[in-house]
Design an enzyme around this catalytic site. Sequence first.
Site, PDB file in Angstrom:
ATOM      1  N   LYS A   9       0.889  -1.158   0.000  1.00  0.00           N
ATOM      2  CA  LYS A   9       0.000   0.000   0.000  1.00  0.00           C
ATOM      3  C   LYS A   9       0.928   1.208   0.000  1.00  0.00           C
ATOM      4  CE  LYS A   9      -3.316   2.592   2.707  1.00  0.00           C
ATOM      5  NZ  LYS A   9      -3.934   2.722   4.038  1.00  0.00           N
ATOM      6  N   GLY A  11       2.667   4.520   0.669  1.00  0.00           N
ATOM      7  CA  GLY A  11       2.563   5.405   1.821  1.00  0.00           C
ATOM      8  C   GLY A  11       2.531   4.686   3.151  1.00  0.00           C
ATOM      9  N   CYS A  12       2.482   3.371   3.151  1.00  0.00           N
ATOM     10  CA  CYS A  12       2.449   2.590   4.391  1.00  0.00           C
ATOM     11  C   CYS A  12       3.848   2.550   4.998  1.00  0.00           C
ATOM     12  CB  CYS A  12       1.951   1.173   4.110  1.00  0.00           C
ATOM     13  SG  CYS A  12       2.065   0.054   5.530  1.00  0.00           S
ATOM     14  N   GLY A  13       3.989   3.054   6.217  1.00  0.00           N
ATOM     15  CA  GLY A  13       5.278   3.077   6.890  1.00  0.00           C
ATOM     16  C   GLY A  13       5.822   1.695   7.169  1.00  0.00           C
ATOM     17  N   ALA A  16       7.284   0.324   4.023  1.00  0.00           N
ATOM     18  CA  ALA A  16       8.563   0.997   3.742  1.00  0.00           C
ATOM     19  C   ALA A  16       9.690   0.376   4.575  1.00  0.00           C
ATOM     20  CB  ALA A  16       8.444   2.491   4.014  1.00  0.00           C
TER      21      ALA A  16
END
Length: 136
Positions: A9, A11-13, A16
């Site tokens: 997804k 933007g999912c930290g 990342a």
Amino acid sequence: MATVLFYQKPGCGTNARQIRALEAAGHQVIAKSLLTEAWSAQALRAFFGETPVASWFNPAAPRIKSGEVKPAEIDAAGAISLMLDDPLLIRRPLIEANGARCAGFDREPVPSLLGGERSDLQGCTRPEAAPRCAEP
């Protein structure tokens, strides 16, 4: 080292952090959006293997948290149909490496790629009190 297809997804930290861990282990990561991929039922189903249907779902998905979708009450065909309509329901990341596929960061081939289990890379990086992750 492996080339890893990593469906996330954007933007999912947490995703990342997971990508950084794979790259730090020497792998080439090709990140793709789980939400915009043109999934077929067969292609999506291949990531779940023989795992229980309820484990295919992202427990943090809004429709699951609200109780609208109850993974324990859904069969495989119903789960895939729901996920094709609403990709936020899919447990992520979806990983493909060395011909193996999985849903989630705790299943093979991920531990082998990282040299052992890394449970510290699974939970959401945003506390429950924080606002939801931004939608892409």
